[in-house]
Design a protein around this motif. Sequence first.
Motif, mmCIF file in Angstrom:
data_model
loop_
_atom_site.group_PDB
_atom_site.id
_atom_site.type_symbol
_atom_site.label_atom_id
_atom_site.label_comp_id
_atom_site.label_asym_id
_atom_site.label_seq_id
_atom_site.Cartn_x
_atom_site.Cartn_y
_atom_site.Cartn_z
ATOM 1 N N SER A 1 0.794 -1.232 0.000
ATOM 2 C CA SER A 1 0.000 0.000 0.000
ATOM 3 C C SER A 1 0.824 1.279 0.000
ATOM 4 C CB SER A 1 -0.961 0.002 1.188
ATOM 5 O OG SER A 1 -1.957 -0.976 0.976
ATOM 6 N N LEU A 2 2.050 1.258 0.546
ATOM 7 C CA LEU A 2 2.851 2.489 0.517
ATOM 8 C C LEU A 2 3.093 2.934 -0.921
ATOM 9 C CD1 LEU A 2 4.452 4.798 1.700
ATOM 10 C CD2 LEU A 2 6.398 3.247 2.019
ATOM 11 N N GLN A 3 3.354 1.975 -1.811
ATOM 12 C CA GLN A 3 3.520 2.309 -3.234
ATOM 13 C C GLN A 3 2.286 3.025 -3.768
ATOM 14 O OE1 GLN A 3 4.795 -0.657 -5.968
ATOM 15 N NE2 GLN A 3 6.721 -1.040 -4.893
ATOM 16 N N HIS A 4 1.117 2.519 -3.408
ATOM 17 C CA HIS A 4 -0.107 3.120 -3.933
ATOM 18 C C HIS A 4 -0.366 4.482 -3.289
ATOM 19 C CE1 HIS A 4 -0.561 -1.225 -4.868
ATOM 20 N NE2 HIS A 4 -0.689 -0.660 -6.055
ATOM 21 N N GLU B 1 10.127 16.317 0.055
ATOM 22 C CA GLU B 1 8.739 16.796 0.137
ATOM 23 C C GLU B 1 7.779 15.662 0.507
ATOM 24 O OE1 GLU B 1 7.821 20.137 -3.151
ATOM 25 O OE2 GLU B 1 8.957 18.434 -3.941
ATOM 26 N N LEU B 2 8.031 14.481 -0.081
ATOM 27 C CA LEU B 2 7.171 13.337 0.228
ATOM 28 C C LEU B 2 7.291 12.949 1.696
ATOM 29 C CD1 LEU B 2 7.749 11.327 -3.044
ATOM 30 C CD2 LEU B 2 5.516 12.127 -2.207
ATOM 31 N N THR B 3 8.530 12.947 2.198
ATOM 32 C CA THR B 3 8.742 12.631 3.609
ATOM 33 C C THR B 3 8.001 13.634 4.484
ATOM 34 O OG1 THR B 3 10.884 11.676 3.123
ATOM 35 C CG2 THR B 3 10.509 12.353 5.381
ATOM 36 N N ARG B 4 8.101 14.916 4.119
ATOM 37 C CA ARG B 4 7.393 15.939 4.899
ATOM 38 C C ARG B 4 5.888 15.736 4.832
ATOM 39 N NH1 ARG B 4 8.585 21.947 4.171
ATOM 40 N NH2 ARG B 4 6.801 21.899 5.577
ATOM 41 N N PHE B 5 5.387 15.358 3.657
ATOM 42 C CA PHE B 5 3.954 15.101 3.529
ATOM 43 C C PHE B 5 3.519 13.982 4.489
ATOM 44 C CE2 PHE B 5 0.348 12.718 1.913
ATOM 45 C CZ PHE B 5 -0.596 13.722 1.788
ATOM 46 N N PHE B 6 4.268 12.875 4.486
ATOM 47 C CA PHE B 6 3.880 11.750 5.342
ATOM 48 C C PHE B 6 4.105 12.068 6.825
ATOM 49 C CE2 PHE B 6 3.765 9.532 1.327
ATOM 50 C CZ PHE B 6 2.737 8.620 1.504
ATOM 51 N N ASP B 7 5.138 12.869 7.124
ATOM 52 C CA ASP B 7 5.369 13.264 8.515
ATOM 53 C C ASP B 7 4.221 14.101 9.048
ATOM 54 O OD1 ASP B 7 7.749 12.018 8.844
ATOM 55 O OD2 ASP B 7 8.999 13.807 8.628
ATOM 56 N N ALA B 8 3.669 14.933 8.184
ATOM 57 C CA ALA B 8 2.617 15.853 8.616
ATOM 58 C C ALA B 8 1.262 15.174 8.596
ATOM 59 C CB ALA B 8 2.598 17.086 7.721
ATOM 60 N N ALA B 9 1.239 13.929 8.223
ATOM 61 C CA ALA B 9 -0.038 13.300 7.904
ATOM 62 C C ALA B 9 -0.426 12.138 8.823
ATOM 63 C CB ALA B 9 -0.013 12.839 6.448
ATOM 64 N N PRO B 10 -0.163 12.226 10.137
ATOM 65 C CA PRO B 10 -0.661 11.141 10.995
ATOM 66 C C PRO B 10 -2.190 11.134 10.997
ATOM 67 C CG PRO B 10 0.179 12.945 12.334
ATOM 68 C CD PRO B 10 0.528 13.262 10.914
ATOM 69 N N GLN C 1 10.411 7.923 6.985
ATOM 70 C CA GLN C 1 11.398 8.247 5.949
ATOM 71 C C GLN C 1 12.179 7.005 5.505
ATOM 72 O OE1 GLN C 1 13.869 11.473 7.182
ATOM 73 N NE2 GLN C 1 15.334 11.202 5.530
ATOM 74 N N SER C 2 12.493 6.128 6.474
ATOM 75 C CA SER C 2 13.310 4.941 6.169
ATOM 76 C C SER C 2 12.614 4.006 5.189
ATOM 77 C CB SER C 2 13.620 4.191 7.459
ATOM 78 O OG SER C 2 12.407 3.773 8.064
ATOM 79 N N GLN C 3 11.299 4.134 5.049
ATOM 80 C CA GLN C 3 10.592 3.321 4.045
ATOM 81 C C GLN C 3 10.407 4.068 2.740
ATOM 82 O OE1 GLN C 3 6.708 1.978 5.334
ATOM 83 N NE2 GLN C 3 7.558 0.695 6.946
ATOM 84 N N ILE C 4 10.282 5.388 2.836
ATOM 85 C CA ILE C 4 9.912 6.155 1.641
ATOM 86 C C ILE C 4 11.009 6.131 0.574
ATOM 87 C CG2 ILE C 4 9.368 8.497 0.807
ATOM 88 C CD1 ILE C 4 7.777 8.890 3.423
ATOM 89 N N TYR C 5 12.257 6.409 0.986
ATOM 90 C CA TYR C 5 13.330 6.472 -0.017
ATOM 91 C C TYR C 5 13.554 5.156 -0.756
ATOM 92 C CZ TYR C 5 14.403 11.331 1.051
ATOM 93 O OH TYR C 5 14.323 12.695 1.186
ATOM 94 N N PRO C 6 13.702 4.029 -0.031
ATOM 95 C CA PRO C 6 13.879 2.760 -0.781
ATOM 96 C C PRO C 6 12.674 2.419 -1.660
ATOM 97 C CG PRO C 6 14.025 2.397 1.620
ATOM 98 C CD PRO C 6 13.883 3.859 1.420
ATOM 99 N N THR C 7 11.475 2.750 -1.193
ATOM 100 C CA THR C 7 10.284 2.452 -1.991
ATOM 101 C C THR C 7 10.290 3.273 -3.277
ATOM 102 O OG1 THR C 7 9.056 1.917 0.013
ATOM 103 C CG2 THR C 7 7.746 2.349 -1.955
#
Lengths: 192, 192
Positions: B2-5, B20-29, B37-43
Amino acid sequence: MSLQHALLGVLEARPMNGYELTRFFDAAPRWVWSAPQSQIYPTLRQMEQAGLIEGQKEIRGTRLKRTVYSITEHGLEELRTWLGTGHTPAPVRDSFSLQALFFDMIDADRAASVLKAYIAEQEQLITEWRAHREALLAKDTDLLKERLKNRPPAEHDRIAGLKANVFAGQVAVAQARVDWARESLRLLAEGV
Amino acid sequence: MSLQHALLGVLEARPMNGYELTRFFDAAPRWVWSAPQSQIYPTLRQMEQAGLIEGQKEIRGTRLKRTVYSITEHGLEELRTWLGTGHTPAPVRDSFSLQALFFDMIDADRAASVLKAYIAEQEQLITEWRAHREALLAKDTDLLKERLKNRPPAEHDRIAGLKANVFAGQVAVAQARVDWARESLRLLAEGV
């Protein structure tokens, strides 16, 4: 790790072997915690090493040996500590809501059929959780019967009521999801 | 996965770099999917290799290079296929319900304080989701503004309404949890 606590909670009712525990979790998708066999056996070994449970070889017939696990004093203490502690909530990862968030990108018909499948699945859970709640209220599940043997009779109603209420909560949450999905169907149809 | 989607859905609004993507997910609990972040970059790297997204080096100032990712036609197709498919529901793993199931094993006072912390946490989510819902209805989130630039104006209300409704659903589910927790407090107090 919650599987450990789920296993401790189940074993507090009575000692069980790995096969019985696997069957319990297999039969329990309507329960609150799922676990595949591939997780249960290694977790039991870790828990035994950590002194949370104790394994005893059981001889059945002439050769078959099974390890029957029971909770230790240390395991009971660990379970009680975990139960009485407020835990950081799990991160929100709601795969179906993620899917619904982008329904505007596909045909309304396809989105509607995904929603209808979701409604059917939630309604199935509601049926199973409701039945489980009633079985608990009637003190008529195998595990609860075993568990109540070690509790004062004056507490039986309260214990059954508290456990049944957990499944009333599961039903209420699934019902909120069904209501939401029906409203989504209405919204999808509206704008086409 | 689901992270890919989730990433495809976000990048459909506009190209973004990893930061920017990391910031989006950080701000989005308060959003529907959390990711560290550790999942976003490799994905992102896997998705680029799979041709779902395309990276372009961006030069800022004289030396700083960032890779800006945009969704490809193949990524868009993959996202639409996933959106239109009914998926096997995730196994039920509700850590808080598991905890509540064994509240009869600890003092009612301790159980009550765990429940009160849970109510506070769910109410915080309700506040955040409700605010997000209203921002979507007002077409006033950065991502939705970008996204609507590529959609026919006649569809804007419907798109905003469908997205806002997802958060109305999250609010309803959290509210069902709060109501359940209050009923549990009542039951705990009753039997002591």
